[in-house]
Design an enzyme around this catalytic site. Sequence first.
Site, short mmCIF file in Angstrom:
data_model
loop_
_atom_site.label_atom_id
_atom_site.label_comp_id
_atom_site.label_asym_id
_atom_site.label_seq_id
_atom_site.Cartn_x
_atom_site.Cartn_y
_atom_site.Cartn_z
N ASP A 146 0.86 -1.19 0.00
CA ASP A 146 0.00 0.00 0.00
C ASP A 146 0.89 1.23 0.00
O ASP A 146 1.78 1.36 0.85
CB ASP A 146 -0.90 0.02 1.24
CG ASP A 146 -1.98 -1.04 1.20
OD1 ASP A 146 -2.29 -1.53 0.11
OD2 ASP A 146 -2.52 -1.38 2.27
N ASP A 152 -13.47 -4.13 -2.36
CA ASP A 152 -13.37 -3.98 -0.90
C ASP A 152 -14.70 -4.39 -0.29
O ASP A 152 -15.69 -3.66 -0.37
CB ASP A 152 -13.03 -2.53 -0.54
CG ASP A 152 -11.66 -2.12 -1.06
OD1 ASP A 152 -10.80 -3.00 -1.21
OD2 ASP A 152 -11.46 -0.92 -1.32
#
Length: 257
Positions: free
Chosen positions: A11, A130
């Site tokens: 990330d 997600d």
Amino acid sequence: MLAKRIVPCLDVKEGKVVKGVQFRNHEIVGDIVPLAQRYAEEGADELVFYDITASAHDRVIDKSWVSRVAERIDIPFCVAGGIRTIEQAREKLAFGADKISVNSPALTDPSLIARLQDEFGRQCIVIGIDSYYDASSDSYMVKQFTGDESATKDTQWFTQNWVEEVQKQGCGEIVLNVMNQDGVRQGYDIKQLSMIRSICDVPLIASGGAGTMEHFEEVFSLANVDAALAASVFHKGIIDIQALKRYLKDKNIAVRI
């Protein structure tokens, strides 16, 4: 039998690799290129880079680090973050990425998936999803703009319906990010992943929950996913990639050593 893939996830926020828990409270882990090199050398099959605030902040991935990564590693890598147009995708691929991943922009405009697939081929179009388990309704729902908790919002999509839609639009691969499990290292959500596997005809990558080598064995054996993505167990040195692959091979799971 196709080998199962081990995929470290990096990330990226403000030019650094970060990691949070359940998509919140991100801490700096290290620099992008050295971490990418380390995982490539340790035997990762592929890397995924998420610029986690790009979509929420209406910008796109910084191409400079994409090209630096491409120069230093010899395994495939995928980039994601704010890609909304054919031109933006073309630029990232031209700078060395092997795949591009789209998440929030596809929720805003599902036809983006079909346009990307028409232009570049399904093999390099990945959709990130997600997924959040809502206990009050006992359902899995898709969230958007999750890289910035102040911008995160609910969508109208049930996870299984969105999985079906992105396949209709032409995606080549799906990464299912299980938000409730993210960073807590208690194991992958086998129940949800198995449900999604039953309706997913493209390669499925599990994300969220890896804490032990046994968790990787479980997700491959019980949910039959094609790849397992993880972050904190690799960033923190809890699991060594080569040791993990030897463990999986001993459990009769096909991996590349």
